[in-house]
Design a protein around this motif. Structure first.
Motif: not given
Length: 139
Positions: A57-84
Motif C-alpha cells: 500500500e502507499i504509506v504515510d511514513g516509514v520508520i527504519m531501524w538501522w544498525r552499523e554493519g547491516e549492509g548498504d544504508l543507501t540501498d535500504a533508504m531507496v527501498d523505503t521509497l517504493t510505497t512512500l
C-alpha cells in the motif's frame, strides 16, 4: 527566560515523529533489539499496527531501524521509497552514540543524499535510539 527548545516536553517520543491517527506507517529493520515501548507508542498514535516490509500500500511514513554493519544504508533508504506517499517522511532510527550498532550522522547524511533524500532533523526517541527525519529533495 525559557524557550520551547529548552522547556521540558510533555509529548511522548512517538509524538515527536509527527504521525497521526489513521496514517499507515511501514516499518523496516525490525529485530529483537528494537524499542518495543516506542513501537507500541507509535501504534497507539496511529490507532493501528505498523505495516511490515512487504506492504504494497502507499504509506504515510516509514520508520527504519538501522544498525552499523547491516549492509548498504543507501540501498535500504531507496527501498523505503517504493510505497512512500509524496512528501511523507522516512525516519531512520539508529542506536545512540556509544551503543552497539551506532551509525555516524555523516554516514546517514551521505546515504540520504545519494538516495535522493535530505536530512531534516534528528531527535532522541528512546533510551537507546535516535531518529533522523528524511524528506525527498522535491519537497
Amino acid at each position: 527566560m525559557s524557550t520551547s527548545a529548552d522547556a521540558p516536553s510533555s509529548s511522548s517520543p512517538a509524538e515527536a515523529l509527527a504521525f497521526s491517527s489513521g496514517q499507515i506507517v511501514q516499518e523496516f529493520g525490525y529485530d529483537d533489539d528494537v524499542d518495543l515501548d516506542l513501537r507500541d507508542a507509535i501504534e497507539d498514535v496511529l490507532g493501528d499496527e505498523l505495516e511490515d516490509e512487504d506492504c504494497q500500500e502507499i504509506v504515510d511514513g516509514v520508520i527504519m531501524w538501522w544498525r552499523e554493519g547491516e549492509g548498504d544504508l543507501t540501498d535500504a533508504m531507496v527501498d523505503t521509497l517504493t510505497t512512500l506517499a509524496a512528501g511523507a517522511p522516512v525516519w531512520v532510527l539508529t542506536p545512540k552514540a556509544g551503543r552497539d550498532g551506532h551509525v555516524a550522522p555523516a554516514d546517514i547524511q551521505e546515504s540520504a543524499g545519494t538516495a535522493g533524500l535530505r536530512v531534516m532533523s534528528t531527535v532522541s526517541l528512546a533510551q537507546d535510539w535516535t531518529g533522523t527525519r528524511l524528506a525527498s529533495r522535491t519537497n
